[in-house]
Design a protein around this motif. Structure first.
Motif, short mmCIF file in Angstrom:
data_model
loop_
_atom_site.label_atom_id
_atom_site.label_comp_id
_atom_site.label_asym_id
_atom_site.label_seq_id
_atom_site.Cartn_x
_atom_site.Cartn_y
_atom_site.Cartn_z
N SER A 1 26.19 -31.39 23.58
CA SER A 1 26.94 -31.41 22.32
C SER A 1 28.07 -32.44 22.37
O SER A 1 28.38 -33.06 21.36
N ARG A 2 28.66 -32.63 23.54
CA ARG A 2 29.71 -33.66 23.66
C ARG A 2 29.12 -35.04 23.45
O ARG A 2 29.69 -35.87 22.75
N VAL A 3 27.96 -35.32 24.06
CA VAL A 3 27.31 -36.62 23.88
C VAL A 3 26.94 -36.82 22.42
O VAL A 3 27.19 -37.87 21.85
N ARG A 4 26.35 -35.80 21.80
CA ARG A 4 25.95 -35.94 20.40
C ARG A 4 27.14 -36.24 19.50
O ARG A 4 27.01 -36.94 18.51
N SER A 5 28.32 -35.74 19.87
CA SER A 5 29.50 -35.99 19.04
C SER A 5 29.96 -37.45 19.09
O SER A 5 30.74 -37.88 18.26
N VAL B 1 32.25 -35.60 29.22
CA VAL B 1 30.90 -35.10 28.94
C VAL B 1 30.51 -34.06 29.98
O VAL B 1 29.95 -33.02 29.64
N HIS B 2 30.85 -34.30 31.24
CA HIS B 2 30.52 -33.35 32.31
C HIS B 2 31.44 -32.13 32.29
O HIS B 2 31.25 -31.20 33.06
N GLY B 3 32.47 -32.13 31.42
CA GLY B 3 33.36 -30.98 31.28
C GLY B 3 34.52 -30.97 32.24
O GLY B 3 35.13 -29.93 32.47
N ARG C 1 32.43 -27.86 39.41
CA ARG C 1 33.11 -26.70 38.84
C ARG C 1 33.66 -27.01 37.46
O ARG C 1 34.64 -26.43 37.04
N CYS C 2 33.05 -27.92 36.79
CA CYS C 2 33.50 -28.27 35.46
C CYS C 2 33.15 -27.15 34.49
O CYS C 2 32.15 -26.48 34.66
N SER C 3 33.96 -26.99 33.50
CA SER C 3 33.75 -25.94 32.52
C SER C 3 32.75 -26.36 31.46
O SER C 3 32.89 -27.41 30.87
N ALA C 4 31.77 -25.54 31.22
CA ALA C 4 30.76 -25.86 30.21
C ALA C 4 31.33 -25.77 28.81
O ALA C 4 30.84 -26.38 27.88
N ASP C 5 32.41 -25.00 28.61
CA ASP C 5 32.96 -24.85 27.27
C ASP C 5 34.38 -25.40 27.13
O ASP C 5 35.14 -24.96 26.32
#
Length: 144
Positions: free
Chosen positions: A35-39, A58-60, A138-142
């Motif tokens: 969703s980050r890439v699509r934005s 993008v990787h959070g 350990r990046c956050s998905a949200d």
């Protein structure tokens, strides 16, 4: 369904939508690397590779930077820069080893992004922190 500017503004003021890159998403939705890439897909040409802090975002593992670093492979002709936020650089990439497909766009891998952040001339504490998160996966998905 297309929303008018007034409707979108009202939803934003009410807290129903929040900005994500160059778009808006529902406030309760979980953001993902896709969703980050699509934005950003309207901003970054599909022939370019997302790099630097933008790739870390993008990787959070970082906040979205004001300037978006993108790479163009040495043999690919760069698309004319249409957005002043794009910082385009040529680099000889091993496309299969250094990049990955996420949401329809090439993005530097976690390892390559971390190495690039640490190798930068202006490497600071934020860069080190993002690189550690990238390497630890350990990046956050949200994370917004």
């Amino acid at each position: 369904m297309s929303l008018s500017t007034a409707e979108l503004s009202a939803m934003r003021l009410d807290g129903e939508v929040v900005p994500l890159g160059d778009t808006f998403v529902h406030a309760l939705s979980v953001t993902t690397p896709e969703s980050r890439v699509r934005s950003l897909m309207l901003t970054i040409p599909h022939t370019h590779v997302l790099a630097g802090h933008a790739a870390a975002w993008v990787h959070g593992c970082a906040a979205l930077p004001r300037m978006l670093d993108v790479l163009v492979r040495a043999h690919v002709r760069p698309v004319r820069r249409t957005d002043p936020r794009l910082r385009i650089r040529r680099e000889d990439l091993h496309i299969d080893d250094d990049t990955m497909w996420i949401g329809g766009m090439r993005v530097l891998t976690r390892e390559k992004t971390a190495a690039a952040l640490l190798a930068g001339s202006a490497c600071d504490a934020d860069d080190e922190w993002a690189a550690r998160l990238l390497m630890a996966e350990r990046c956050s998905a949200d994370r917004p």
